[in-house]
Design a protein around this motif. Sequence first.
Motif, mmCIF file in Angstrom:
data_model
loop_
_atom_site.group_PDB
_atom_site.id
_atom_site.type_symbol
_atom_site.label_atom_id
_atom_site.label_comp_id
_atom_site.label_asym_id
_atom_site.label_seq_id
_atom_site.Cartn_x
_atom_site.Cartn_y
_atom_site.Cartn_z
ATOM 1 N N VAL A 8 1.025 -1.061 -0.027
ATOM 2 C CA VAL A 8 0.088 -0.175 0.037
ATOM 3 C C VAL A 8 0.953 1.038 -0.018
ATOM 4 O O VAL A 8 0.365 2.293 -0.647
ATOM 5 N N ALA A 9 1.963 1.050 0.813
ATOM 6 C CA ALA A 9 2.873 2.470 0.840
ATOM 7 C C ALA A 9 4.386 1.838 1.092
ATOM 8 O O ALA A 9 4.347 0.989 1.607
ATOM 9 N N GLY A 10 5.266 2.769 0.754
ATOM 10 C CA GLY A 10 6.624 2.765 0.990
ATOM 11 C C GLY A 10 7.502 1.829 -0.080
ATOM 12 O O GLY A 10 6.705 1.559 -0.990
ATOM 13 N N GLU A 11 8.468 1.470 0.398
ATOM 14 C CA GLU A 11 9.354 0.524 -0.575
ATOM 15 C C GLU A 11 9.950 -0.704 0.281
ATOM 16 O O GLU A 11 10.399 -0.485 1.455
ATOM 17 N N GLY A 12 10.117 -1.821 -0.419
ATOM 18 C CA GLY A 12 10.891 -2.822 0.282
ATOM 19 C C GLY A 12 11.392 -4.022 -0.626
ATOM 20 O O GLY A 12 11.474 -3.851 -1.985
ATOM 21 N N LEU A 13 11.817 -5.058 -0.044
ATOM 22 C CA LEU A 13 12.349 -6.057 -0.661
ATOM 23 C C LEU A 13 11.665 -7.540 -0.181
ATOM 24 O O LEU A 13 11.730 -7.776 0.949
ATOM 25 N N ALA A 14 10.818 -8.077 -1.252
ATOM 26 C CA ALA A 14 10.408 -9.348 -0.752
ATOM 27 C C ALA A 14 11.255 -10.421 -1.275
ATOM 28 O O ALA A 14 11.707 -10.423 -2.268
ATOM 29 N N VAL A 15 11.429 -11.347 -0.406
ATOM 30 C CA VAL A 15 11.845 -12.766 -0.796
ATOM 31 C C VAL A 15 11.171 -13.830 -0.633
ATOM 32 O O VAL A 15 10.676 -14.027 0.271
ATOM 33 N N VAL A 16 10.995 -14.492 -1.795
ATOM 34 C CA VAL A 16 10.044 -15.707 -1.909
ATOM 35 C C VAL A 16 10.931 -16.920 -2.721
ATOM 36 O O VAL A 16 11.363 -16.798 -3.749
ATOM 37 N N ASN A 17 11.107 -17.922 -1.766
ATOM 38 C CA ASN A 17 11.951 -19.031 -2.025
ATOM 39 C C ASN A 17 13.437 -18.246 -2.374
ATOM 40 O O ASN A 17 13.991 -17.322 -1.613
ATOM 41 N N ILE A 21 12.598 -9.722 -4.869
ATOM 42 C CA ILE A 21 11.154 -8.998 -5.348
ATOM 43 C C ILE A 21 11.195 -7.642 -4.951
ATOM 44 O O ILE A 21 11.058 -7.274 -3.915
ATOM 45 N N PRO A 22 11.632 -6.368 -5.644
ATOM 46 C CA PRO A 22 11.445 -5.024 -5.137
ATOM 47 C C PRO A 22 10.048 -4.839 -5.307
ATOM 48 O O PRO A 22 9.421 -5.025 -5.980
ATOM 49 N N VAL A 23 9.684 -4.026 -4.007
ATOM 50 C CA VAL A 23 8.063 -3.865 -3.998
ATOM 51 C C VAL A 23 7.955 -2.249 -3.525
ATOM 52 O O VAL A 23 8.870 -1.648 -3.253
ATOM 53 N N LYS A 24 6.600 -1.638 -4.114
ATOM 54 C CA LYS A 24 6.433 -0.349 -3.793
ATOM 55 C C LYS A 24 4.963 -0.363 -4.023
ATOM 56 O O LYS A 24 4.513 -1.571 -4.089
ATOM 57 N N SER A 25 4.244 0.738 -3.522
ATOM 58 C CA SER A 25 2.878 0.635 -3.650
ATOM 59 C C SER A 25 2.279 0.374 -5.016
ATOM 60 O O SER A 25 2.753 0.418 -6.156
ATOM 61 N N GLY A 26 1.046 -0.584 -4.839
ATOM 62 C CA GLY A 26 0.564 -1.151 -5.936
ATOM 63 C C GLY A 26 0.978 -2.717 -6.445
ATOM 64 O O GLY A 26 0.375 -2.974 -7.341
ATOM 65 N N VAL A 27 2.179 -2.947 -5.969
ATOM 66 C CA VAL A 27 2.862 -4.209 -6.172
ATOM 67 C C VAL A 27 2.063 -5.318 -5.682
ATOM 68 O O VAL A 27 2.088 -5.042 -4.235
ATOM 69 N N ASN A 41 11.592 -3.612 4.912
ATOM 70 C CA ASN A 41 11.433 -2.148 4.474
ATOM 71 C C ASN A 41 12.798 -1.793 3.971
ATOM 72 O O ASN A 41 13.938 -1.928 4.798
ATOM 73 N N THR A 42 12.891 -1.089 2.727
ATOM 74 C CA THR A 42 14.296 -0.594 2.202
ATOM 75 C C THR A 42 14.154 0.685 2.099
ATOM 76 O O THR A 42 15.261 1.576 1.695
ATOM 77 N N LEU A 44 12.765 4.945 3.374
ATOM 78 C CA LEU A 44 12.800 6.018 4.664
ATOM 79 C C LEU A 44 11.419 5.938 5.461
ATOM 80 O O LEU A 44 11.155 6.404 6.511
ATOM 81 N N VAL A 45 10.123 5.747 4.632
ATOM 82 C CA VAL A 45 8.974 5.588 5.160
ATOM 83 C C VAL A 45 8.399 4.248 5.550
ATOM 84 O O VAL A 45 8.997 3.313 5.073
ATOM 85 N N PRO A 46 7.403 4.041 6.508
ATOM 86 C CA PRO A 46 7.049 2.586 6.821
ATOM 87 C C PRO A 46 6.684 2.055 5.551
ATOM 88 O O PRO A 46 5.820 2.664 4.551
ATOM 89 N N LEU A 47 6.834 0.706 5.438
ATOM 90 C CA LEU A 47 6.366 -0.286 4.195
ATOM 91 C C LEU A 47 4.787 -0.906 4.987
ATOM 92 O O LEU A 47 4.979 -1.391 6.027
ATOM 93 N N VAL A 48 3.776 -0.331 4.042
ATOM 94 C CA VAL A 48 2.537 -0.784 4.705
ATOM 95 C C VAL A 48 2.074 -1.698 3.678
ATOM 96 O O VAL A 48 2.186 -1.681 2.410
ATOM 97 N N MET A 49 1.579 -2.874 4.249
ATOM 98 C CA MET A 49 1.104 -3.950 3.297
ATOM 99 C C MET A 49 -0.099 -4.716 3.719
ATOM 100 O O MET A 49 -0.181 -4.619 5.015
ATOM 101 N N ILE A 50 -0.880 -5.369 2.823
ATOM 102 C CA ILE A 50 -2.097 -6.171 3.244
ATOM 103 C C ILE A 50 -1.834 -7.693 3.080
ATOM 104 O O ILE A 50 -1.147 -7.832 1.976
ATOM 105 N N GLU A 51 -2.031 -8.413 3.776
ATOM 106 C CA GLU A 51 -1.623 -9.835 3.866
ATOM 107 C C GLU A 51 -2.869 -10.620 3.708
ATOM 108 O O GLU A 51 -3.672 -10.684 4.653
ATOM 109 N N VAL A 52 -3.043 -11.308 2.384
ATOM 110 C CA VAL A 52 -4.361 -12.124 2.395
ATOM 111 C C VAL A 52 -3.851 -13.632 2.433
ATOM 112 O O VAL A 52 -3.028 -14.061 1.336
#
Length: 72
Positions: A8-17, A21-27, A41-42, A44-52
């Motif tokens: 939802v907000a921020g930038e980060g790095l997801a690792v799946v296996n 995967i670089p992530v940002k809002s909308g990914v 989180n990678t 300066l602002v909080p990484l906000v995500m929804i987990e389903v």
Amino acid sequence: RSEKWIVVAGEGLAVVNDQNIPVKSGVVVDVPLGAVHRIGNTGLVPLVMIEVACGEVLTEEDIIRLQDDYAR
């Protein structure tokens, strides 16, 4: 259970296996059943995500912590 992570907000790095995967809002990140995964989180602002969680059993009793940087 499998999971979908919607950023939802921020930038980060997801690792799946073994995939980074670089992530940002909308990914949206697909985490298949049984995948080793984490997100951080990678930016300066909080990484906000929804987990389903998806599947017949939606508890977290199946979690095996391979590395726990937060002493859970």
